[in-house]
Enzyme design. Structure first.
Site, PDB file in Angstrom:
ATOM      1  N   ARG A   1      61.146  46.194  68.815  1.00 32.86           N
ATOM      2  CA  ARG A   1      61.213  45.230  67.700  1.00 32.86           C
ATOM      3  C   ARG A   1      60.864  45.903  66.379  1.00 32.86           C
ATOM      4  NH1 ARG A   1      57.257  41.165  68.010  1.00 32.86           N
ATOM      5  NH2 ARG A   1      58.221  40.613  66.028  1.00 32.86           N
TER       6      ARG A   1
ATOM      7  N   ARG B   1      50.012  31.378  65.605  1.00 34.19           N
ATOM      8  CA  ARG B   1      50.706  31.778  64.374  1.00 34.19           C
ATOM      9  C   ARG B   1      51.004  30.514  63.561  1.00 34.19           C
ATOM     10  NH1 ARG B   1      52.948  36.993  64.776  1.00 34.19           N
ATOM     11  NH2 ARG B   1      53.275  36.945  62.535  1.00 34.19           N
TER      12      ARG B   1
ATOM     13  N   LYS C   1      60.566  47.478  58.343  1.00 32.70           N
ATOM     14  CA  LYS C   1      60.968  46.247  59.069  1.00 32.70           C
ATOM     15  C   LYS C   1      60.543  45.016  58.288  1.00 32.70           C
ATOM     16  CE  LYS C   1      58.159  44.326  62.621  1.00 32.70           C
ATOM     17  NZ  LYS C   1      57.913  42.944  62.488  1.00 32.70           N
ATOM     18  N   ASN C   2      59.287  45.020  57.793  1.00 34.27           N
ATOM     19  CA  ASN C   2      58.738  43.797  57.204  1.00 34.27           C
ATOM     20  C   ASN C   2      59.181  43.564  55.775  1.00 34.27           C
ATOM     21  OD1 ASN C   2      57.618  43.290  59.630  1.00 34.27           O
ATOM     22  ND2 ASN C   2      55.540  43.905  59.062  1.00 34.27           N
TER      23      ASN C   2
ATOM     24  N   ASP D   1      48.413  45.932  61.035  1.00 32.75           N
ATOM     25  CA  ASP D   1      49.477  46.476  61.889  1.00 32.75           C
ATOM     26  C   ASP D   1      49.189  47.903  62.337  1.00 32.75           C
ATOM     27  OD1 ASP D   1      52.215  44.797  60.160  1.00 32.75           O
ATOM     28  OD2 ASP D   1      50.695  44.099  61.567  1.00 32.75           O
TER      29      ASP D   1
ATOM     30  N   CYS E   1      53.011  33.491  70.560  1.00 29.11           N
ATOM     31  CA  CYS E   1      53.224  34.869  70.107  1.00 29.11           C
ATOM     32  C   CYS E   1      52.064  35.708  70.631  1.00 29.11           C
ATOM     33  CB  CYS E   1      53.257  34.854  68.579  1.00 29.11           C
ATOM     34  SG  CYS E   1      52.981  36.473  67.907  1.00 29.11           S
TER      35      CYS E   1
ATOM     36  N   ILE F   1      42.319  39.795  60.555  1.00 31.90           N
ATOM     37  CA  ILE F   1      43.532  39.049  60.206  1.00 31.90           C
ATOM     38  C   ILE F   1      44.009  38.162  61.347  1.00 31.90           C
ATOM     39  CG2 ILE F   1      45.928  39.239  59.425  1.00 31.90           C
ATOM     40  CD1 ILE F   1      44.025  40.244  57.307  1.00 31.90           C
TER      41      ILE F   1
HETATM   42  C1  EPZ Z   1      53.378  39.459  58.340  1.00 33.37           C
HETATM   43  O1  EPZ Z   1      53.163  38.435  59.295  1.00 33.37           O
HETATM   44  C2  EPZ Z   1      53.959  40.618  59.133  1.00 33.37           C
HETATM   45  N1  EPZ Z   1      55.230  40.220  59.738  1.00 33.37           N
HETATM   46  C3  EPZ Z   1      52.985  41.036  60.230  1.00 33.37           C
HETATM   47  O2  EPZ Z   1      53.528  42.179  60.883  1.00 33.37           O
HETATM   48  C4  EPZ Z   1      51.662  41.446  59.573  1.00 33.37           C
HETATM   49  O3  EPZ Z   1      50.734  41.737  60.582  1.00 33.37           O
HETATM   50  C5  EPZ Z   1      51.139  40.272  58.716  1.00 33.37           C
HETATM   51  O4  EPZ Z   1      52.135  39.887  57.752  1.00 33.37           O
HETATM   52  C6  EPZ Z   1      49.868  40.647  57.953  1.00 33.37           C
HETATM   53  O5  EPZ Z   1      50.107  41.741  57.137  1.00 33.37           O
HETATM   54  C7  EPZ Z   1      56.349  40.247  58.967  1.00 33.37           C
HETATM   55  O6  EPZ Z   1      56.319  40.562  57.795  1.00 33.37           O
HETATM   56  C8  EPZ Z   1      57.631  39.867  59.659  1.00 33.37           C
HETATM   57  P1  EPZ Z   1      50.348  36.258  57.477  1.00 33.37           P
HETATM   58  P2  EPZ Z   1      52.774  36.931  58.792  1.00 33.37           P
HETATM   59  O7  EPZ Z   1      51.052  34.998  57.169  1.00 33.37           O
HETATM   60  O8  EPZ Z   1      53.533  36.615  57.565  1.00 33.37           O
HETATM   61  C9  EPZ Z   1      47.188  33.146  59.072  1.00 33.37           C
HETATM   62  C10 EPZ Z   1      54.188  43.495  62.699  1.00 33.37           C
HETATM   63  O9  EPZ Z   1      53.556  44.008  63.632  1.00 33.37           O
HETATM   64  N2  EPZ Z   1      48.111  32.117  58.574  1.00 33.37           N
HETATM   65  O10 EPZ Z   1      49.899  37.149  56.358  1.00 33.37           O
HETATM   66  O11 EPZ Z   1      52.888  36.021  59.946  1.00 33.37           O
HETATM   67  C11 EPZ Z   1      47.737  33.841  60.310  1.00 33.37           C
HETATM   68  O12 EPZ Z   1      47.425  33.076  61.459  1.00 33.37           O
HETATM   69  C12 EPZ Z   1      53.875  42.076  62.278  1.00 33.37           C
HETATM   70  O13 EPZ Z   1      55.073  44.071  62.028  1.00 33.37           O
HETATM   71  C13 EPZ Z   1      47.706  30.795  58.563  1.00 33.37           C
HETATM   72  O14 EPZ Z   1      46.581  30.476  58.943  1.00 33.37           O
HETATM   73  O15 EPZ Z   1      51.241  37.152  58.442  1.00 33.37           O
HETATM   74  C14 EPZ Z   1      47.024  35.152  60.311  1.00 33.37           C
HETATM   75  O16 EPZ Z   1      45.744  34.978  60.867  1.00 33.37           O
HETATM   76  C15 EPZ Z   1      52.795  41.448  63.120  1.00 33.37           C
HETATM   77  N3  EPZ Z   1      48.563  29.838  58.139  1.00 33.37           N
HETATM   78  C16 EPZ Z   1      46.889  35.459  58.822  1.00 33.37           C
HETATM   79  O17 EPZ Z   1      47.082  34.220  58.130  1.00 33.37           O
HETATM   80  C17 EPZ Z   1      49.829  30.147  57.712  1.00 33.37           C
HETATM   81  O18 EPZ Z   1      50.584  29.219  57.303  1.00 33.37           O
HETATM   82  C18 EPZ Z   1      47.914  36.477  58.313  1.00 33.37           C
HETATM   83  O19 EPZ Z   1      49.154  35.905  58.470  1.00 33.37           O
HETATM   84  C19 EPZ Z   1      50.233  31.496  57.739  1.00 33.37           C
HETATM   85  C20 EPZ Z   1      49.355  32.463  58.171  1.00 33.37           C
END
Ligand code: EPZ
Length: 418
Positions: A398, A121, A22-23, A306, A116, A328
């Site tokens: 999803r 997020r 998916k990701n 995840d 969310c 995370i």
């Molecule tokens: C991706 O989310 C995945 N989603 C998530 O999978 C996964 O849990 C996550 O990466 C971590 O591996 C998709 O790929 C669609 P991040 P993403 O940006 O990109 C903080 C699932 O269950 N952060 O790496 O949103 C954020 O708050 C989903 O399949 C900031 O602070 O993850 C979090 O604490 C859930 N500022 C951490 O970084 C930002 O601008 C990780 O977020 C962006 C993120």
């Protein structure tokens, strides 16, 4: 509201094939907007997040065709003028499309991702990177307007190896002449797969999988075909199903390197895992899983956040106490209250859960608070005495094409009630 009912105590057997990730599919579908050509993507899971993204691509003027698990997107008809005020109200927050649309159209409106289930997020890392790249960012009435005013190749230092920010920068940089580098990039396999696809459509990206990614802007693109990597989190889910029911199951179409941290944790819990054919594993659970002193989620190649909820379920029936630290996301323990309803003995303090393994779980009515928590509750139901009813399963859909079909094919007594 559809629900899933699971009867616990059944042994599983047989083989399950893991679908595409998916990701990976989501950022690759975003990337198809950039080329203005035809992209064929194989092994796509037909999950609700993918269907929603395809609907947006259609609304943007792309031609989309689905044949089995192969998706064809022809983005030649993507007309940037469609990005009217009214239209962008509708699209709202597909933040992952932002970088691709900036590349193709030079402007886009997005908004803060809605509330969310995983807590806040933020997208500050995305916005800061866009500004570094010469994008004018204006926030008004809850929207964020991005205009690629003075595109400039540059080094972007990410404060955290954010997966989404890394992907968005890659997508936006493809359209900027010169060399853009991401320092402290996310190293997840999905990032590498996005690089493979971007290079297939004619981009020049290298370094994905390391913490420095280099993107050379290009001006022309071509048709491309791509097969998506297997979904490492779905693999972890079905391996956990074998583990918790003390069954032996073959899991096919896995990339063992991508799930090395999952394999290591399962082996430490006493689960036997061996390779059979290329990309296939035989997983044998046992009646009493061993606890883990400390399990901490970290960016790849560490243990994936995840898979945290499914492992909470496994550890809730281990023979001892485990400590689980979610580093995370700030609200990723919503499955724990539901597991406690089933007899689990878990206490939470901030981002730390102390899990005291119990002999038995008991079937109960539980709610799926988010995608991965929902899957964890279904896996718990496979072990619990009696019937477990999991409500609000739209969350699960999803990320899992058909978890009922998949687990039934392994002999689980499970059904969906609409
Ligand atoms: C991706 O989310 C995945 N989603 C998530 O999978 C996964 O849990 C996550 O990466 C971590 O591996 C998709 O790929 C669609 P991040 P993403 O940006 O990109 C903080 C699932 O269950 N952060 O790496 O949103 C954020 O708050 C989903 O399949 C900031 O602070 O993850 C979090 O604490 C859930 N500022 C951490 O970084 C930002 O601008 C990780 O977020 C962006 C993120």
């Amino acid at each position: 509201m559809s629900k899933i009912i699971v009867a616990g105590g059944k042994k599983l057997e047989g083989e399950i094939r893991i679908p595409g990730a998916k990701n990976t599919v989501l950022p690759i579908l975003a990337a198809t907007l950039i080329s203005g050509k035809k992209s064929v993507i194989h092994d796509c899971p037909l999950i609700s997040d993918v269907k929603l993204t395809l609907e947006i691509l259609r609304q943007l003027g792309c031609e989309v065709a689905i044949e089995g698990n192969s998706i064809t997107v022809d983005s030649s008809g993507f007309d940037c003028t469609i990005l009217t005020e009214e239209w962008m109200h509708k699209m709202r927050s597909s933040i992952i499309l932002t970088g691709a649309i900036l590349s193709r159209c030079g402007r886009v409106r997005t908004s803060y991702p809605g509330g969310c289930e995983l807590g806040l997020r933020p997208i500050d890392l995305h916005i800061k990177a866009f500004k570094d790249m010469g994008v004018r960012v204006e926030e008004q009435f809850g929207y964020i307007d991005c205009i690629m005013e003075h595109p400039k190749p540059c080094d972007i230092h990410l404060g955290f190896p954010s997966v989404g920010a890394t992907e968005n920068i890659m997508l936006a940089a493809v359209g900027i002449k010169g060399t853009t580098r991401i320092i402290n990039a996310a190293k997840e396999p999905e990032i590498e797969d996005l690089q493979v696809f971007l290079n297939a459509i004619g981009a020049k990206v290298r370094g994905a999988g390391t913490s420095v990614i280099e993107i050379q802007g290009v001006g022309s693109f071509r048709d491309a075909e791509h097969t998506v990597i297997p979904d490492r989190i779905v693999a972890a889910t079905y391996m956990a199903a074998a583990a918790i029911t003390a069954s032996t199951v073959e899991v096919a179409n896995v990339n063992t390197e991508h799930i090395s941290s999952i394999i290591a944790a399962l082996r430490e819990m006493g689960v036997k895992i061996c390779r059979t054919r290329r990309n296939s594993l035989v997983v044998s659970g046992n009646a009493r899983l061993q606890p883990l002193n400390i399990l901490r989620t970290t960016p790849y190649p560490g243990f994936p956040t995840d898979a945290q909820s499914v492992f909470t379920t496994l550890l809730s029936v281990a023979d001892g106490t485990s400590i689980l630290i979610e580093s995370i996301f700030d609200q990723r323990f919503k499955h724990i209250d539901e597991l406690i309803k089933m007899g689990a003995d878990i206490t939470v303090d901030g981002r730390t859960a102390v899990i005291k393994g119990v002999e038995r779980l008991y079937g109960a009515k539980v709610n799926a608070p988010d995608l991965r928590s929902g899957a964890a509750l279904v896996i718990a139901g496979l072990r619990a005495d009696g019937l477990t009813t999991v409500d609000e399963i739209s969350h699960i859909e999803r990320g899992y094409e058909d978890i009922v079909r998949d687990l039934s094919s392994l002999g689980a007594e499970i059904k969906r009630i609409d």
